[in-house]
Design an enzyme around this catalytic site. Structure first.
Site, PDB file in Angstrom:
ATOM      1  N   GLY B 199       5.353 -33.551  45.100  1.00 55.94           N
ATOM      2  CA  GLY B 199       6.809 -33.527  45.171  1.00 55.94           C
ATOM      3  C   GLY B 199       7.445 -34.900  45.184  1.00 55.94           C
ATOM      4  CB  THR B 236       4.369 -21.076  58.468  1.00 57.90           C
ATOM      5  OG1 THR B 236       3.835 -20.091  59.351  1.00 57.90           O
ATOM      6  CG2 THR B 236       5.853 -20.828  58.263  1.00 57.90           C
ATOM      7  CB  CYS B 324      -4.448 -59.845  49.424  1.00 52.49           C
ATOM      8  SG  CYS B 324      -5.677 -61.108  49.691  1.00 52.49           S
TER       9      CYS B 324
END
Lengths: 293, 385
Positions: B199, B236, B324
């Site tokens: 998303g 859920t 780095c």
């Protein structure tokens, strides 16, 4: 995002003493493009033998540049004996600290300073050379250097050693060797600290032996092969005979028999059982290999 | 100080339209779609609509959409789920330039008896189809190859690969996190079996993703503990995330072509001018097959993190494949796999644009960057005047 101190940021954005001194008294060059950072330090002495001027050129990240800049300020006015006593810790402290993973920048500063002093003392002849046996082949770090960062910074884990001098941070193949160096120096301090390498056990059941062989291959052997584009697969274990197949670059390599087999055998004997020997699976060795660069 | 955001392959701004759609779902319409009451049940309709919107963008059926917790979860589910459902096959083929969400999963599988083949790429980051074909056999369970590379933007010929792989009887998964919304897709005409998307890479919120699973594909669920998503992903539903994802897909489908040409024009101007103004730099990736929003440029003799921090001072956000920046000591695995020399790999900068970028921002960056490069080169011991 790295947590840099204001002092380091100041020295990164406004570096002091950039450049090269013409006809310097001492030159120190350490690091390389491949390693990701490199530092060239030059200095000139005054009539009293004190450092009158120091300049740097650095390839590297913000902390490498900031550390180099600060180093040139720190050593100005010091005699060479005084400068030679500087440790990487002094440099890091002067900056108000460095992120743990960036400590190697302070070590690079100290190394360049030493190299420059050596260069002066040898009458400009001596260039920085690696001394002692190389432990980490990826970054070219010697046993001597590893011992030194452990002692000066009281290090007790491989991860810390990697942060301070890069050793063990490439393919990871030398990590068990670094562990041994830590144990040698720190002795009691590291007792009870779990070590990642599998321990060699006494009598093993067949299942345990196979599992330990697989674990040793996964943790001790494969990472090193991977770093060179190769791979290894455990095919079978028949008594003391361990049958493996090499893939990728290792499989193409004509020297397989003399190099990889020996390395694998040595590791398995070290971690599993002294009587093991390694054979290469012939069937898979005849598989077509890809010869692209 | 203004922020110039050129790091859209890392994450994107949530579209205002998406935010509006999602807002009521926190304090007003907060019900559980599995509840029996109307208050909860009405949320189910919103999820259905989101599913239609995603299916619209991908050109697939709504039953083929599984909402997940993000791109990484979609990748994990696809790879592990396929292998669990095909216990007799032991080979997985992938590439050396995959995102860690795929590569790390595959390398871990190696420790469980699977054999992993990592295909190499050439200097432009392109795959060799013959090498893939050579490795495909009856023992191949899954081929997982990214649609477009997050670092260089190089786009692989995924439809051709999918056709080849499925014709040999293996399943094909693609991590399309960087491609969806930038490249038109029609899965109804495709041989792709599984496709991951995320998303927050296309202006929806973070924490929501989609796994497309072609009808009839055998896949073991990755999360157990509920009937949600037809038993394929328990838990859920992240309702605001899912609804936001739906709206973002709808916007992407509507504007894909217009936005791509606008974004591409900006990217091209940025890239062309940097390459002209800065000596000793090179473009990484395949210039012909590339995402419209991404450019990856290496500046020789200097290090990426230093460039990023200097840009940061002007509010310009980009990213780097330098060692780095990642906390590791080796530069980008993608650039190394492409054979980019160390001199250039350490100094690579990625700019990734979105529809929210403007020409002013490009001009501002073109003005600020060259002096930064010069300044750092003056510090470098590898530049001799």
């Amino acid at each position: 995002m790295w947590e840099y101190t204001d002092k380091l940021k100041d020295h990164f954005f406004n570096p002091r003493n950039v450049g090269e001194i013409e006809e310097p008294d001492g030159v120190g060059e350490v690091g390389s493009l491949a390693c990701g950072d490199a530092l060239k330090l030059t200095f000139k002495l005054d009539e009293n033998g004190k450092i009158a001027e120091a300049k740097f050129k650095t390839f590297g990240c913000a902390s490498a540049i900031g550390t180099s800049s600060v180093l040139t300020e720190m050593i100005k006015g010091l005699t060479l004996d005084e400068a030679a006593k500087l440790t990487n810790k002094d440099i890091a402290d002067y900056l108000g600290g460095l992120p743990e993973q960036k400590m190697h920048c302070s070590v690079m500063g100290r190394e360049a300073l030493e190299a420059a002093i050596d260069n002066y003392r040898s009458g400009g002849k001596k260039k920085h050379e690696l001394e002692g046996t190389i432990v980490c082949t990826c970054f070219g770090v010697t046993e001597q250097e590893i011992e030194r960062v452990i002692l000066e910074n009281d290090l007790t884990t491989v991860e810390e050693v990697t942060n301070y001098c890069k050793a063990g941070g490439g393919c990871g193949g030398c990590q068990s060797e670094i562990e041994k160096i830590i144990e040698k120096i720190q002795g009691d301090k590291v007792k009870g600290v779990p070590v990642s390498a599998p321990r060699r056990a006494g009598k093993l059941t067949n299942i345990q032996k196979i599992q330990l062989i697989q674990q040793t291959i996964n943790e001790q052997i494969r990472p090193a092969l991977r770093a060179h584009g190769g791979n290894i697969e455990l095919i079978d274990v028949e008594g003391s005979k361990v049958i493996v197949a090499f893939r990728g670059m290792c499989a193409q390599c004509r020297l397989t028999e003399f190099t990889m087999k020996d390395v694998v055998e040595a590791k398995l004997r070290e971690f599993v059982s002294k009587d093991l020997f390694v054979e290469e699976d012939k069937e898979s060795a005849q598989e077509p290999h890809n010869h692209r660069e | 100080m203004k922020t110039v955001y050129f790091d859209n392959n890392a994450t994107t701004k949530v579209a205002e339209e998406v935010l509006e759609e999602v807002k009521p779902l926190f304090c007003e319409l907060y019900g559980n779609p599995s509840s029996m009451h109307t208050f909860g049940g009405q949320i189910g309709r919103r999820i259905r609509r989101a599913r239609e919107q995603v299916a619209g963008l991908l050109g697939c059926e709504t039953s083929e959409i599984v909402f997940t917790g993000g791109g990484t979860e979609s990748d994990n589910t696809a790879i592990k789920g396929v292998l669990a459902a095909a216990p007799n096959r032991r080979i997985v083929i992938t590439t050396r330039v995959e995102h860690p969400a795929v590569l790390a999963v595959c390398r871990e599988l190696e420790n469980h008896g699977y054999m992993i083949v990592e295909l190499s790429v050439d200097r432009q980051g392109r795959l060799d189809m013959a090498e893939l074909e050579e490795h495909l056999d009856d023992d191949t369970a899954l081929v997982t190859i990214m649609y477009a590379n997050n670092e260089t933007g190089t786009v692989f010929p995924i439809e051709d690969i999918a056709e080849l792989v499925t014709s040999k009887g293996a399943l094909f998964h693609t991590d399309a996190v960087q491609a969806v919304g930038k490249i038109p897709l029609d899965l109804s005409k495709s041989n792709i079996d599984l496709l991951s998307l995320s998303g927050h890479k296309l202006h929806a919120p973070k924490g929501v993703g989609v796994l497309y699973v072609r009808k009839g594909t055998r896949l073991s669920p990755f999360m157990l503990g509920g009937h949600q998503e037809a038993g394929r992903r328990a838990g859920t539903e992240n309702v605001p995330g899912i609804v936001g994802m739906g709206k973002a897909c709808e916007l992407a489908a509507e504007n894909l072509e217009a936005e791509n040409s606008k974004v591409k024009a900006l990217r091209d101007k940025l890239e062309r001018t940097i390459l002209q103004k800065c000596p000793d730099c090179r473009l990484n990736g395949d210039p012909d097959n590339r995402l419209p929003n991404t450019t990856n440029i290496s500046f020789e003799y200097i290090e990426g993190e230093a460039i990023l921090l200097m840009l940061d001072k002007y509010g310009i956000c980009a990213s780097s494949g330098s060692a780095c920046t990642s906390g590791s000591l080796e530069p980008s695995h993608v650039l190394r796999a492409m054979g980019v020399p160390f001199t250039a790999a350490h100094g690579s900068i990625r700019f990734s644009l979105s529809r929210y970028n403007t020409e002013d921002e490009v001009d501002y960056t073109i003005e600020k960057l060259p002096p930064i490069i010069n300044q750092l080169r003056e510090l470098s011991p590898f530049v001799t005047k």
